[in-house]
Design a protein around this motif. Structure first.
Motif, PDB file in Angstrom:
ATOM      1  N   PHE A 556      21.406  65.380 -25.069  1.00 13.83           N
ATOM      2  CA  PHE A 556      20.595  65.986 -24.020  1.00 13.83           C
ATOM      3  C   PHE A 556      19.420  65.071 -23.714  1.00 13.83           C
ATOM      4  CE2 PHE A 556      22.850  69.407 -26.044  1.00 13.83           C
ATOM      5  CZ  PHE A 556      23.333  70.122 -24.958  1.00 13.83           C
ATOM      6  N   LEU A 557      19.295  64.665 -22.461  1.00 13.09           N
ATOM      7  CA  LEU A 557      18.286  63.693 -22.060  1.00 13.09           C
ATOM      8  C   LEU A 557      16.875  64.199 -22.348  1.00 13.09           C
ATOM      9  CD1 LEU A 557      17.539  61.031 -20.786  1.00 13.09           C
ATOM     10  CD2 LEU A 557      17.836  62.068 -18.524  1.00 13.09           C
ATOM     11  N   VAL A 558      16.621  65.487 -22.102  1.00 13.96           N
ATOM     12  CA  VAL A 558      15.292  66.045 -22.360  1.00 13.96           C
ATOM     13  C   VAL A 558      14.936  65.903 -23.833  1.00 13.96           C
ATOM     14  CG1 VAL A 558      13.942  68.176 -22.385  1.00 13.96           C
ATOM     15  CG2 VAL A 558      15.364  67.635 -20.413  1.00 13.96           C
ATOM     16  N   ASP A 559      15.897  66.214 -24.718  1.00 14.07           N
ATOM     17  CA  ASP A 559      15.637  66.091 -26.150  1.00 14.07           C
ATOM     18  C   ASP A 559      15.363  64.652 -26.540  1.00 14.07           C
ATOM     19  OD1 ASP A 559      16.041  68.764 -26.319  1.00 14.07           O
ATOM     20  OD2 ASP A 559      18.024  68.645 -27.201  1.00 14.07           O
ATOM     21  N   LEU A 560      16.117  63.722 -25.969  1.00 17.40           N
ATOM     22  CA  LEU A 560      15.934  62.304 -26.286  1.00 17.40           C
ATOM     23  C   LEU A 560      14.524  61.837 -25.903  1.00 17.40           C
ATOM     24  CD1 LEU A 560      16.941  59.486 -27.095  1.00 17.40           C
ATOM     25  CD2 LEU A 560      17.886  59.256 -24.781  1.00 17.40           C
ATOM     26  N   ILE A 561      14.078  62.223 -24.700  1.00 13.25           N
ATOM     27  CA  ILE A 561      12.756  61.792 -24.236  1.00 13.25           C
ATOM     28  C   ILE A 561      11.654  62.385 -25.106  1.00 13.25           C
ATOM     29  CG2 ILE A 561      11.144  61.884 -22.296  1.00 13.25           C
ATOM     30  CD1 ILE A 561      13.595  61.898 -20.440  1.00 13.25           C
ATOM     31  N   LEU A 562      11.770  63.684 -25.423  1.00 12.28           N
ATOM     32  CA  LEU A 562      10.773  64.316 -26.286  1.00 12.28           C
ATOM     33  C   LEU A 562      10.749  63.683 -27.671  1.00 12.28           C
ATOM     34  CD1 LEU A 562      11.234  68.068 -25.328  1.00 12.28           C
ATOM     35  CD2 LEU A 562       9.194  66.700 -24.976  1.00 12.28           C
ATOM     36  N   ASP A 563      11.918  63.354 -28.189  1.00 15.54           N
ATOM     37  CA  ASP A 563      12.007  62.732 -29.500  1.00 15.54           C
ATOM     38  C   ASP A 563      11.329  61.364 -29.497  1.00 15.54           C
ATOM     39  OD1 ASP A 563      12.990  62.815 -32.223  1.00 15.54           O
ATOM     40  OD2 ASP A 563      14.416  61.270 -31.626  1.00 15.54           O
ATOM     41  N   CYS A 564      11.594  60.567 -28.457  1.00 14.00           N
ATOM     42  CA  CYS A 564      10.953  59.257 -28.343  1.00 14.00           C
ATOM     43  C   CYS A 564       9.440  59.395 -28.188  1.00 14.00           C
ATOM     44  CB  CYS A 564      11.532  58.489 -27.146  1.00 14.00           C
ATOM     45  SG  CYS A 564      13.250  57.986 -27.339  1.00 14.00           S
ATOM     46  N   TRP A 565       9.020  60.396 -27.439  1.00 11.96           N
ATOM     47  CA  TRP A 565       7.588  60.616 -27.199  1.00 11.96           C
ATOM     48  C   TRP A 565       6.866  60.947 -28.505  1.00 11.96           C
ATOM     49  CZ3 TRP A 565       5.560  64.616 -23.057  1.00 11.96           C
ATOM     50  CH2 TRP A 565       4.184  64.409 -22.873  1.00 11.96           C
ATOM     51  N   GLU A 566       7.475  61.816 -29.325  1.00 13.86           N
ATOM     52  CA  GLU A 566       6.830  62.243 -30.559  1.00 13.86           C
ATOM     53  C   GLU A 566       6.866  61.167 -31.651  1.00 13.86           C
ATOM     54  OE1 GLU A 566       6.921  66.874 -31.279  1.00 13.86           O
ATOM     55  OE2 GLU A 566       8.951  66.079 -31.141  1.00 13.86           O
ATOM     56  N   LYS A 567       7.990  60.434 -31.726  1.00 19.89           N
ATOM     57  CA  LYS A 567       8.185  59.545 -32.870  1.00 19.89           C
ATOM     58  C   LYS A 567       7.766  58.101 -32.594  1.00 19.89           C
ATOM     59  CE  LYS A 567      11.970  62.256 -34.864  1.00 19.89           C
ATOM     60  NZ  LYS A 567      13.391  62.263 -35.262  1.00 19.89           N
ATOM     61  N   THR A 568       8.062  57.599 -31.401  1.00 26.02           N
ATOM     62  CA  THR A 568       7.790  56.178 -31.138  1.00 26.02           C
ATOM     63  C   THR A 568       7.051  56.012 -29.820  1.00 26.02           C
ATOM     64  OG1 THR A 568      10.003  55.994 -30.156  1.00 26.02           O
ATOM     65  CG2 THR A 568       9.782  55.373 -32.469  1.00 26.02           C
ATOM     66  N   ASP A 569       7.800  55.728 -28.783  1.00 28.06           N
ATOM     67  CA  ASP A 569       7.240  55.468 -27.459  1.00 28.06           C
ATOM     68  C   ASP A 569       8.130  56.166 -26.446  1.00 28.06           C
ATOM     69  OD1 ASP A 569       6.254  54.551 -25.100  1.00 28.06           O
ATOM     70  OD2 ASP A 569       6.614  52.425 -25.484  1.00 28.06           O
ATOM     71  N   ILE A 570       7.555  56.946 -25.551  1.00 24.10           N
ATOM     72  CA  ILE A 570       8.354  57.712 -24.584  1.00 24.10           C
ATOM     73  C   ILE A 570       9.243  56.812 -23.739  1.00 24.10           C
ATOM     74  CG2 ILE A 570       6.595  57.697 -22.761  1.00 24.10           C
ATOM     75  CD1 ILE A 570       7.432  60.597 -22.139  1.00 24.10           C
ATOM     76  N   LEU A 571       8.824  55.542 -23.540  1.00 25.03           N
ATOM     77  CA  LEU A 571       9.610  54.629 -22.698  1.00 25.03           C
ATOM     78  C   LEU A 571      10.856  54.113 -23.394  1.00 25.03           C
ATOM     79  CD1 LEU A 571       6.934  52.537 -20.786  1.00 25.03           C
ATOM     80  CD2 LEU A 571       7.964  54.726 -20.223  1.00 25.03           C
ATOM     81  N   GLU A 572      11.040  54.426 -24.681  1.00 23.34           N
ATOM     82  CA  GLU A 572      12.259  54.030 -25.374  1.00 23.34           C
ATOM     83  C   GLU A 572      13.485  54.707 -24.761  1.00 23.34           C
ATOM     84  OE1 GLU A 572      12.895  51.874 -27.887  1.00 23.34           O
ATOM     85  OE2 GLU A 572      10.840  51.184 -27.664  1.00 23.34           O
ATOM     86  N   ALA A 573      13.275  55.827 -24.076  1.00 23.04           N
ATOM     87  CA  ALA A 573      14.393  56.553 -23.458  1.00 23.04           C
ATOM     88  C   ALA A 573      14.815  55.946 -22.127  1.00 23.04           C
ATOM     89  CB  ALA A 573      14.018  58.019 -23.254  1.00 23.04           C
ATOM     90  N   VAL A 574      14.033  54.977 -21.607  1.00 25.37           N
ATOM     91  CA  VAL A 574      14.278  54.419 -20.277  1.00 25.37           C
ATOM     92  C   VAL A 574      15.157  53.181 -20.379  1.00 25.37           C
ATOM     93  CG1 VAL A 574      13.145  53.427 -18.248  1.00 25.37           C
ATOM     94  CG2 VAL A 574      12.082  55.328 -19.467  1.00 25.37           C
ATOM     95  N   ASP A 575      15.959  52.938 -19.343  1.00 25.74           N
ATOM     96  CA  ASP A 575      16.795  51.747 -19.269  1.00 25.74           C
ATOM     97  C   ASP A 575      15.939  50.491 -19.497  1.00 25.74           C
ATOM     98  OD1 ASP A 575      18.099  49.401 -17.834  1.00 25.74           O
ATOM     99  OD2 ASP A 575      19.691  50.896 -17.702  1.00 25.74           O
ATOM    100  N   GLU A 576      16.442  49.607 -20.369  1.00 25.22           N
ATOM    101  CA  GLU A 576      15.662  48.430 -20.764  1.00 25.22           C
ATOM    102  C   GLU A 576      15.271  47.574 -19.567  1.00 25.22           C
ATOM    103  OE1 GLU A 576      15.975  44.602 -23.814  1.00 25.22           O
ATOM    104  OE2 GLU A 576      17.563  46.118 -23.730  1.00 25.22           O
ATOM    105  N   ARG A 577      16.145  47.467 -18.571  1.00 28.11           N
ATOM    106  CA  ARG A 577      15.830  46.649 -17.396  1.00 28.11           C
ATOM    107  C   ARG A 577      14.644  47.207 -16.621  1.00 28.11           C
ATOM    108  NH1 ARG A 577      22.035  46.370 -15.675  1.00 28.11           N
ATOM    109  NH2 ARG A 577      21.864  48.338 -16.755  1.00 28.11           N
ATOM    110  N   LEU A 578      14.497  48.530 -16.611  1.00 33.62           N
ATOM    111  CA  LEU A 578      13.360  49.134 -15.917  1.00 33.62           C
ATOM    112  C   LEU A 578      12.071  48.933 -16.706  1.00 33.62           C
ATOM    113  CD1 LEU A 578      14.936  52.466 -14.644  1.00 33.62           C
ATOM    114  CD2 LEU A 578      14.453  50.408 -13.334  1.00 33.62           C
ATOM    115  N   ARG A 579      12.164  48.974 -18.033  1.00 33.94           N
ATOM    116  CA  ARG A 579      10.964  48.753 -18.852  1.00 33.94           C
ATOM    117  C   ARG A 579      10.394  47.358 -18.646  1.00 33.94           C
ATOM    118  NH1 ARG A 579      14.002  51.103 -23.184  1.00 33.94           N
ATOM    119  NH2 ARG A 579      13.952  49.142 -24.343  1.00 33.94           N
ATOM    120  N   GLN A 580      11.261  46.407 -18.317  1.00 35.96           N
ATOM    121  CA  GLN A 580      10.813  45.036 -18.118  1.00 35.96           C
ATOM    122  C   GLN A 580      10.056  44.854 -16.811  1.00 35.96           C
ATOM    123  OE1 GLN A 580      14.431  42.796 -18.457  1.00 35.96           O
ATOM    124  NE2 GLN A 580      14.560  43.020 -20.684  1.00 35.96           N
ATOM    125  N   GLU A 581      10.119  45.858 -15.903  1.00 37.31           N
ATOM    126  CA  GLU A 581       9.429  45.729 -14.621  1.00 37.31           C
ATOM    127  C   GLU A 581       7.942  46.088 -14.717  1.00 37.31           C
ATOM    128  OE1 GLU A 581      11.352  47.485 -11.278  1.00 37.31           O
ATOM    129  OE2 GLU A 581      13.360  47.088 -12.053  1.00 37.31           O
TER     130      GLU A 581
END
Length: 665
Positions: A556-581
């Protein structure tokens, strides 16, 4: 005290999968057939035919995991729903029945017909090594197996002597028992629900016209099924005939593992069960030949007369229907559309939707490109979609909405004519073919603002409130300048400003439907906001809201984003190519706003007017947003409980220029 654990809406979303799959009239299951079983042209799976003393088996080709991954010794809960019908050779007498089967093998080798139902034989019947669980629908009383009558439902484990059985029927809302005849040649529904926590198997039979299952099951067996289930099992159906011919039908079935529920169904178009074929006598054949010859003669005369009248008048004036007077925008002639689409050639085909095909065309005498959606006039669902389109988008004018140019009615077909969008739908850019470039973040952010602007117009700025009910990338079209336009209003609903929408049938797309919509059937602007929130997350992350085959934490995408937000960095859930922009601020804003819009508590979601201001940077998200997002996601809390709403209202930093609960103009 440790902080409460965030719980997703996983169970509600899994319920949606069953509702939608059955509303499309059939499961997508692919069967392996043995014996007399096959799928006919009308969509029915036939387990038997007119032959005597035969059996047929239809099993799914892939096994399913019936044991918990955390403990291989424990079975998982499961829910099975299917429709069936039995057509006997003799009106009040059938030979043998059918069964839903859970088996360790794909198909059951060595099975016998007649009283063995194509499941067991005289040597393995009753053996504990079988690991077979079946729910039988038996129309023949076999004393050797202790059958109670010739019209019963039974739960069988490893053999044909039922551990629990009851006469076929159901309990109505007052608790009164109503008999059903299994050989009535009408569709019925059987539901099998196993709860591992309760160690209870419930079987419910009901007429097909009942939208909601009976509260009281027909059979209830309190027994742990774990000892009888292996890690992986095959599911399917089996039936047999004896000295009297019988045809057993299966139509529209579905199974879900890990959950137990009683879904509510609304089926608009039900198939007609074919009757048992009757052999015509010689005299009957002669009568039929004479009648057929006379009918052909009458048809030829009528055709000749029709051609004569057509050539004489050259043009037939079509009579306007009532809905055309009420809703009709510009009406195109069929001749115009035929020329525009080059006769609706396959090379002009842009795609196929739920109720028809879409063709590209160029209006005669101009360079104006159009898209033409063709719908069957005789389809109840297609007609509903057609009227919804012309009664909503036909009168709307907004730069972020696909413009409806007009319509056409010709014979049994209906046509809707739109502006042509050269770049097609958004989903093909979010999930491109190998070698095709992804769209940039700037393009994605512009698309999100365009769709938000369209929804703001629908919810707040038009004379009526319009609920779209199907917001997803497939319904967002991209023009030549990369502007996004919201289209496909086939599920749209209108109501007057200041009035609450009424309960209706559940409609939408799995993965984008708000949980309260499934429970109440009431579509609101809030359910649109929920879908838009998931749409935002999908566009930002470049993946679907639900991915069943992903690792557990990523389903579930919502769970993945919340998990990244709490544990590491919320942007970990985003496509790597977009993070590079390097658009971190905008990316974070979209992710956080998307999760807020997709909140399980309707009162916590912002109105589209607030969404617009947040995307424009006029209003800021609250600082304690993560705490707000946890509200209502605790295990055991109801989405509509007063406790949840009180907690939401106490979040002081949640207040924006316009309250989140504001709806309408």
């Amino acid at each position: 005290m440790s902080p409460p654990r965030i719980v997703s809406l996983q169970q509600v979303l899994l319920v949606l999968l069953f509702v939608l799959s059955l509303c499309t009239e059939s499961s997508d299951a692919k069967f392996s057939f043995v014996g007399s079983a096959y799928e006919d042209a009308s969509g029915f799976t036939r387990l038997t035919n007119t032959k005597k003393h035969v059996y047929g088996q239809a099993f799914e080709q892939q096994p399913l995991a019936f044991k918990n991954s955390s403990s291989n010794a424990t079975a998982t809960s499961f829910t099975v729903n299917f429709f069936f019908a039995i057509a006997p050779e003799k009106k009040k007498c059938g030979s043998h029945g059918m069964a839903f089967v859970i088996s360790p093998t794909k198909g059951i080798p060595g099975a016998f017909p007649d009283q063995y139902l194509g499941v067991f034989n005289d040597t393995n019947n009753g053996k504990s090594s079988n690991h077979v669980i079946a729910v039988e629908l038996d129309i023949h009383k076999d004393d050797e197996f202790g059958d109670i009558d010739d019209n019963h439902v039974g739960i069988n484990i490893n053999g044909l002597r039922s551990v629990k059985s009851a006469p076929a029927g159901y309990y109505d809302k007052d608790g009164n028992f109503r008999n059903l005849s299994l050989i009535s040649e009408t569709l019925m529904r059987l539901s099998v629900i196993y709860s591992q926590p309760k160690k209870e198997l419930r079987v419910t039979l009901s007429p097909v016209e009942m939208v909601t299952q009976p509260e009281k099951p027909l059979l209830s067996l309190n027994q742990d099924l774990s000892p009888y289930l292996l890690d992986e099992m095959y599911v399917g159906f089996s039936a047999s005939t004896g000295s009297v011919g019988t045809i057993h039908y299966i139509w529209g079935w579905h199974i879900d593992l890990g959950i137990e529920y009683r879904p509510r169904l609304e089926l608009n178009l039900l198939p007609v069960v074919p009757p048992y074929p009757r052999k015509a006598s010689e005299s009957t054949r002669k009568i039929m030949v004479v009648c057929l010859s006379f009918s052909m003669f009458v048809a030829l005369v009528a055709s000749a007369l029709g051609i004569f009248l057509y050539l004489r008048h050259k043009k037939v004036k079509e009579v306007l229907e009532e809905w055309e007077i009420q809703y009709g925008p510009h009406r195109f002639s069929f001749k115009e559309l035929f020329k525009a689409t080059k006769g609706f050639k396959d090379k002009q085909l842009l795609g196929k939707g739920g109720f028809g095909q879409v063709y590209k065309g160029t209006l005669p005498g101009t360079d104006a490109e159009i898209a033409v959606k063709r719908i069957s006039h005789n389809s109840k669902q297609g007609m509903r979609e057609f009227l919804a389109e012309i009664s909503t988008i036909g009168r709307l004018r907004h730069p972020s909405l696909v413009r409806l140019l007009g319509y056409c009615r010709h014979q049994s077909l209906l046509y809707l004519i739109y502006d042509f969008m050269p770049n097609g739908s958004l989903d093909k850019f979010l999930y491109p073919n190998p070698g095709q470039e992804h769209i940039t973040w700037d393009q994605r952010f512009k698309i999100l603002k365009d769709v938000a602007s369209a929804l703001f117009y629908l919810h707040h700025q038009w004379v009526q409130v319009i609920i779209h009910r199907d917001i997803k990338p497939e319904n967002v079209l991209i023009d030549l300048e990369w502007n996004a336009r919201l289209g496909d209003f086939g599920l749209a609903k209108l109501y007057e400003q200041g009035y609450d929408p009424q309960t209706t049938y559940v409609a939408g797309t799995f993965g984008y439907m708000a949980p309260e919509l499934v429970i109440t059937g009431k579509a609101t602007t809030g359910t649109d906001v929920y879908a838009f929130g998931l749409f935002m997350l999908e566009v930002a992350c470049g993946r679907r809201p639900i991915m069943p085959r992903a690792p557990p934490r990523e389903i579930f995408l919502v769970d993945l984003i919340l998990d990244c937000w709490e544990k590491t960095d919320i942007l970990e859930a985003v496509d790597e190519r977009l993070r590079q922009e390097l658009n971190r601020e905008q990316l974070e804003l979209v992710l956080k706003l998307g999760i807020l819009c997709a909140h399980g508590v309707p009162a916590a979601r912002p109105a589209m007017s607030s969404v617009i201001r947040i995307l424009d940077g006029v209003t800021q998200l609250p600082n304690n947003l993560l705490d707000i997002l946890k509200v209502g996601r605790y295990e055991g809390w109801s989405d509509t409980s007063e406790e949840v709403l009180d907690v939401v209202s106490m979040q002081s930093s949640l207040t924006l220029t316009e309250p989140f609960t504001s709806r309408g103009r």
